[in-house]
Design a protein around this motif. Structure first.
Motif, PDB file in Angstrom:
ATOM      1  N   GLY A 189      -2.383  -0.067   2.144  1.00  0.00           N
ATOM      2  CA  GLY A 189      -2.231  -1.481   1.831  1.00  0.00           C
ATOM      3  C   GLY A 189      -2.059  -2.365   3.046  1.00  0.00           C
ATOM      4  N   LEU A 190      -1.651  -1.794   4.162  1.00  0.00           N
ATOM      5  CA  LEU A 190      -1.506  -2.575   5.390  1.00  0.00           C
ATOM      6  C   LEU A 190      -2.852  -2.971   5.980  1.00  0.00           C
ATOM      7  N   PHE A 191      -3.891  -2.169   5.693  1.00  0.00           N
ATOM      8  CA  PHE A 191      -5.161  -2.341   6.395  1.00  0.00           C
ATOM      9  C   PHE A 191      -6.344  -2.647   5.472  1.00  0.00           C
ATOM     10  N   PHE A 192      -6.294  -2.149   4.230  1.00  0.00           N
ATOM     11  CA  PHE A 192      -7.426  -2.391   3.315  1.00  0.00           C
ATOM     12  C   PHE A 192      -6.875  -2.315   1.892  1.00  0.00           C
ATOM     13  N   GLU A 193      -6.305  -3.421   1.453  1.00  0.00           N
ATOM     14  CA  GLU A 193      -5.591  -3.475   0.179  1.00  0.00           C
ATOM     15  C   GLU A 193      -6.437  -3.007  -0.998  1.00  0.00           C
ATOM     16  N   ASP A 194      -7.721  -3.315  -0.981  1.00  0.00           N
ATOM     17  CA  ASP A 194      -8.575  -2.981  -2.122  1.00  0.00           C
ATOM     18  C   ASP A 194      -8.809  -1.489  -2.304  1.00  0.00           C
ATOM     19  N   LEU A 195      -8.403  -0.689  -1.334  1.00  0.00           N
ATOM     20  CA  LEU A 195      -8.614   0.759  -1.437  1.00  0.00           C
ATOM     21  C   LEU A 195      -7.376   1.530  -1.882  1.00  0.00           C
ATOM     22  N   VAL A 196      -6.280   0.843  -2.136  1.00  0.00           N
ATOM     23  CA  VAL A 196      -5.032   1.567  -2.393  1.00  0.00           C
ATOM     24  C   VAL A 196      -5.117   2.470  -3.625  1.00  0.00           C
ATOM     25  N   GLU A 197      -5.872   2.071  -4.631  1.00  0.00           N
ATOM     26  CA  GLU A 197      -5.959   2.885  -5.842  1.00  0.00           C
ATOM     27  C   GLU A 197      -6.846   4.113  -5.658  1.00  0.00           C
ATOM     28  N   ILE A 257      -0.849   8.737   5.681  1.00  0.00           N
ATOM     29  CA  ILE A 257      -2.055   7.912   5.840  1.00  0.00           C
ATOM     30  C   ILE A 257      -2.839   7.746   4.550  1.00  0.00           C
ATOM     31  N   PHE A 258      -2.530   8.561   3.522  1.00  0.00           N
ATOM     32  CA  PHE A 258      -3.180   8.389   2.223  1.00  0.00           C
ATOM     33  C   PHE A 258      -2.239   7.767   1.200  1.00  0.00           C
ATOM     34  N   SER A 259      -1.140   7.213   1.674  1.00  0.00           N
ATOM     35  CA  SER A 259      -0.202   6.549   0.764  1.00  0.00           C
ATOM     36  C   SER A 259      -0.670   5.121   0.497  1.00  0.00           C
ATOM     37  N   LYS A 260      -0.243   4.586  -0.611  1.00  0.00           N
ATOM     38  CA  LYS A 260      -0.587   3.205  -0.937  1.00  0.00           C
ATOM     39  C   LYS A 260       0.030   2.241   0.070  1.00  0.00           C
ATOM     40  N   SER A 261       1.236   2.570   0.540  1.00  0.00           N
ATOM     41  CA  SER A 261       1.900   1.664   1.477  1.00  0.00           C
ATOM     42  C   SER A 261       1.141   1.592   2.798  1.00  0.00           C
ATOM     43  N   PHE A 262       0.617   2.724   3.278  1.00  0.00           N
ATOM     44  CA  PHE A 262      -0.141   2.731   4.529  1.00  0.00           C
ATOM     45  C   PHE A 262      -1.480   2.037   4.342  1.00  0.00           C
ATOM     46  N   VAL A 285       0.330  13.574   5.341  1.00  0.00           N
ATOM     47  CA  VAL A 285      -0.074  13.418   3.939  1.00  0.00           C
ATOM     48  C   VAL A 285       1.109  13.103   3.035  1.00  0.00           C
ATOM     49  N   ASP A 286       2.198  12.634   3.617  1.00  0.00           N
ATOM     50  CA  ASP A 286       3.363  12.254   2.813  1.00  0.00           C
ATOM     51  C   ASP A 286       2.969  11.213   1.761  1.00  0.00           C
ATOM     52  N   LYS A 287       3.409  11.442   0.527  1.00  0.00           N
ATOM     53  CA  LYS A 287       2.999  10.582  -0.584  1.00  0.00           C
ATOM     54  C   LYS A 287       3.419   9.130  -0.401  1.00  0.00           C
ATOM     55  N   GLU A 288       4.565   8.922   0.229  1.00  0.00           N
ATOM     56  CA  GLU A 288       5.123   7.574   0.335  1.00  0.00           C
ATOM     57  C   GLU A 288       4.743   6.851   1.618  1.00  0.00           C
ATOM     58  N   GLN A 289       4.607   7.595   2.731  1.00  0.00           N
ATOM     59  CA  GLN A 289       4.392   6.942   4.022  1.00  0.00           C
ATOM     60  C   GLN A 289       3.180   7.474   4.793  1.00  0.00           C
ATOM     61  N   SER A 324     -14.135  10.003   6.340  1.00  0.00           N
ATOM     62  CA  SER A 324     -14.843   8.727   6.174  1.00  0.00           C
ATOM     63  C   SER A 324     -13.957   7.727   5.440  1.00  0.00           C
ATOM     64  N   PHE A 325     -13.275   8.206   4.391  1.00  0.00           N
ATOM     65  CA  PHE A 325     -12.376   7.322   3.654  1.00  0.00           C
ATOM     66  C   PHE A 325     -11.188   6.900   4.522  1.00  0.00           C
ATOM     67  N   ALA A 326     -10.588   7.867   5.210  1.00  0.00           N
ATOM     68  CA  ALA A 326      -9.433   7.543   6.056  1.00  0.00           C
ATOM     69  C   ALA A 326      -9.816   6.523   7.124  1.00  0.00           C
ATOM     70  N   TYR A 327     -10.991   6.701   7.700  1.00  0.00           N
ATOM     71  CA  TYR A 327     -11.495   5.773   8.719  1.00  0.00           C
ATOM     72  C   TYR A 327     -11.702   4.380   8.105  1.00  0.00           C
ATOM     73  N   ALA A 328     -12.365   4.329   6.965  1.00  0.00           N
ATOM     74  CA  ALA A 328     -12.649   3.034   6.334  1.00  0.00           C
ATOM     75  C   ALA A 328     -11.360   2.317   5.952  1.00  0.00           C
ATOM     76  N   SER A 329     -10.418   3.074   5.397  1.00  0.00           N
ATOM     77  CA  SER A 329      -9.175   2.429   4.952  1.00  0.00           C
ATOM     78  C   SER A 329      -8.373   1.878   6.122  1.00  0.00           C
ATOM     79  N   ARG A 330      -8.501   2.511   7.283  1.00  0.00           N
ATOM     80  CA  ARG A 330      -7.738   2.066   8.449  1.00  0.00           C
ATOM     81  C   ARG A 330      -8.465   1.004   9.272  1.00  0.00           C
TER      82      ARG A 330
END
Length: 252
Positions: A145-153, A138-143, A132-136, A209-215
């Motif tokens: 953004g690699l797989f589902f850019e529209d969900l970063v926010e 699985i819920f970080s924007k950088s992570f 759960v690191d803020k920068e790197q 569900s969110f983590a799965y969808a974003s990845r």
């Protein structure tokens, strides 16, 4: 050849089996109370449906290298349900937390074969703070953004939910006085604890569900999307980008 039947297990009053009998009887009585109570019965039915939904969304991943992690996480979730229904409340929260940690680790491992192989070989541990690191994490924007850019926010709110529910379960795992005070002193049915457990599962269901969808969602083919469509929309249908990927209407 006829099967060999071993001698029956002794059931004298001082045998281990006889000593266990009161606990076995108590578990059955607690389960009966749990399913007879309207609130807890409905909560358990919802929990069973949630478990089935999570099992369905991981089906398309059965050929992935990280799939065994998800399979292990589902075993823990089933154990958590059994424990919650039979009065083993500390075990229920412990297995629930382990399910959550394993499932989210599957997301992390899917992006790092080095971490996965190290964990599989016993050379790496699952590290919650890394997950759960803020920068790197699985819920970080950088992570994301690699797989589902529209969900970063959307990531921050799900990271917050994940950290909160994990911490709440950890209080039971570590035997914190505040959590211990909530638990019955003996093996017995306690409605409030079952309902609390069920609410934590609800939160975890939404987060995984969110983590799965974003990845994975952007990588699934049409047939796989059809498998997960109903279950993901049930949890994430308010997110327009998820609806659109799954063939839903914009602005719904």
């Amino acid at each position: 050849m006829a099967p060999v039947i071993s001698d029956p297990i002794p059931t004298e009053n001082n045998s281990p089996l006889a000593l266990l009998q009161p606990q076995v009887t108590a578990l059955g009585a607690i389960y009966a109370q749990c399913v007879a109570d309207q609130e807890t019965s409905l909560a358990l039915v919802k929990a069973v449906n949630a478990i089935s939904a999570i099992e369905r969304i991981v089906l398309p991943l059965d050929k992935s290298i990280e799939f065994p992690v998800y399979a292990q996480s589902m075993k823990e979730l089933q154990l958590a349900l059994l424990s919650a229904a039979t009065g083993n409340y500390r075990q229920a929260f412990t297995s629930l937390r382990l399910f959550f940690e394993l499932f989210l680790s599957g997301i992390e491992f899917s992006a790092s074969i080095r971490l996965f192989l190290g964990w599989k070989l016993g050379r790496e541990n699952i590290v919650w703070n890394r997950l759960v690191d803020k920068e790197q994490g699985i819920f970080s924007k950088s992570f994301c953004g690699l797989f589902f850019e529209d969900l970063v926010e959307e990531t921050l709110q799900y990271r917050t939910m994940a950290c909160t529910v994990f911490s709440e379960c950890s209080q039971y795992v570590h035997g914190n006085p505040s959590s211990t005070a909530k638990l019955p002193q003996s093996l017995m049915f306690q409605r409030e604890t079952v309902l609390e457990w069920a609410l934590k599962l609800d939160t975890m269901h939404l987060v995984v569900s969110f983590a799965y969808a974003s990845r994975y969602l952007m990588e699934l083919d049409d047939a796989q999307k059809e498998i997960v469509k109903h279950d993901l929309l049930d949890q994430l249908g308010t997110i327009e980008s998820v609806r659109l990927v799954l063939g839903g209407a914009a602005g719904g």
